[in-house]
Design an enzyme around this catalytic site. Structure first.
Site, PDB file in Angstrom:
ATOM      1  N   HIS A  95      38.690  -1.684  44.190  1.00  0.00           N
ATOM      2  CA  HIS A  95      39.801  -1.548  45.129  1.00  0.00           C
ATOM      3  C   HIS A  95      41.087  -1.988  44.443  1.00  0.00           C
ATOM      4  CE1 HIS A  95      42.321  -1.615  48.541  1.00  0.00           C
ATOM      5  NE2 HIS A  95      42.392  -2.934  48.638  1.00  0.00           N
ATOM      6  N   HIS A  97      45.741  -1.624  44.765  1.00  0.00           N
ATOM      7  CA  HIS A  97      46.947  -1.123  45.422  1.00  0.00           C
ATOM      8  C   HIS A  97      47.838  -0.497  44.359  1.00  0.00           C
ATOM      9  CE1 HIS A  97      46.383  -4.632  48.534  1.00  0.00           C
ATOM     10  NE2 HIS A  97      45.500  -3.656  48.713  1.00  0.00           N
ATOM     11  N   ASP A 120      38.369  17.773  36.501  1.00  0.00           N
ATOM     12  CA  ASP A 120      37.312  17.115  35.723  1.00  0.00           C
ATOM     13  C   ASP A 120      36.738  15.916  36.470  1.00  0.00           C
ATOM     14  OD1 ASP A 120      37.787  18.824  33.589  1.00  0.00           O
ATOM     15  OD2 ASP A 120      38.906  17.342  32.411  1.00  0.00           O
ATOM     16  N   HIS A 160      47.441   1.885  52.725  1.00  0.00           N
ATOM     17  CA  HIS A 160      46.807   0.737  52.105  1.00  0.00           C
ATOM     18  C   HIS A 160      46.705   0.892  50.584  1.00  0.00           C
ATOM     19  CE1 HIS A 160      43.142  -2.212  52.192  1.00  0.00           C
ATOM     20  NE2 HIS A 160      44.006  -2.489  51.253  1.00  0.00           N
ATOM     21  N   TYR A 214      30.674  17.412  28.801  1.00  0.00           N
ATOM     22  CA  TYR A 214      31.675  16.667  28.038  1.00  0.00           C
ATOM     23  C   TYR A 214      31.130  15.320  27.537  1.00  0.00           C
ATOM     24  CZ  TYR A 214      35.882  13.839  27.290  1.00  0.00           C
ATOM     25  OH  TYR A 214      36.816  13.004  26.782  1.00  0.00           O
TER      26      TYR A 214
END
Ligand SMILES: [Zn+2]
Length: 220
Positions: A95, A97, A120, A160, A214
């Site tokens: 997580h 910001h 991709d 958020h 890849y």
């Protein structure tokens, strides 16, 4: 032994959030599922990235209850726990910001798939999840509902920031880095005109090649 290694890995991966400029102060966290156990490890709350040590990383059960560690876990622990409970294929959650991605989240606007690198890594647009207050299951629920059945490992939670998932903590961190990178590029592209769409069949081809062909084969 396994938990100790995972704590070291997750501790080290937080330095990547700093290195790629995805976090201010302590606002960003990485977690990792303990293989074969109903446990995960996560950043302690409010500890600066420079002060993180493997021992400071907190071990929680899938309800977010601390089972090992002396510090309180990240305030986002309930969201991470919810993702591990409902997405068994996920072994890492991040997580942040990060600035550009959160700017898209502030507008509640999905990032359109207008770069081959997006096709991709994300296999399409990066979707927006619902507005949800911290605490309880609302954020986790929003992440799981938005990402289930979606190829993107990243979701922009409205007003958020970013949540990413991966088959390892490292791949979730990679998705967070790539999410911010494409958020910035598409934002810049927008300043002088309308980015050109990529045909859905080309997105499919790019995504398939990147996910299956890849890079180095895993046995190397
Ligand atoms: Zn947050």
């Amino acid at each position: 032994m396994m938990i100790r290694e995972l704590r070291e890995t997750v501790c080290r991966l937080h330095a990547e959030l700093v290195r790629y400029g995805l976090v201010a102060w302590t606002a960003g966290n990485v977690s990792g599922r303990v293989p074969g156990e109903d446990l995960f490890v996560i950043k302690p709350s409010g500890v600066s990235y420079d002060d993180l040590t493997p021992e400071s990383i907190v071990v929680c059960d899938l309800d977010g209850v601390v089972v090992e560690g002396t510090l309180s876990p990240s305030s986002d622990t309930a969201a991470h726990a919810y993702v591990y409970r409902y997405m068994p294929e996920v072994n890492g959650v991040v997580h942040t910001h990060s600035t550009y991605a959160s700017a898209w989240a502030a507008r509640g606007e999905a990032i359109p798939c207008v770069l081959t690198a997006m096709a991709d890594e994300f296999g399409g647009e990066i979707p927006v999840g619902p507005f949800a207050l911290i605490g309880g299951d609302d954020i986790g629920k929003g992440v799981v509902e938005t990402l289930s059945g979606h190829r993107s490992p990243a979701v922009l939670m409205r007003n958020h920031g970013v949540f990413t998932v991966g088959d390892s903590p490292r791949s979730a961190v990679k998705a967070a880095v790539m999410c911010e990178d494409v958020a910035r590029t598409v934002h810049v592209a927008r300043q002088l005109g309308d980015p050109l769409p990529i045909a859905p069949e080309d997105i499919d081809r790019l995504h398939h090649r990147y996910q299956h062909v890849y890079g180095q084969r895993s046995h190397l």
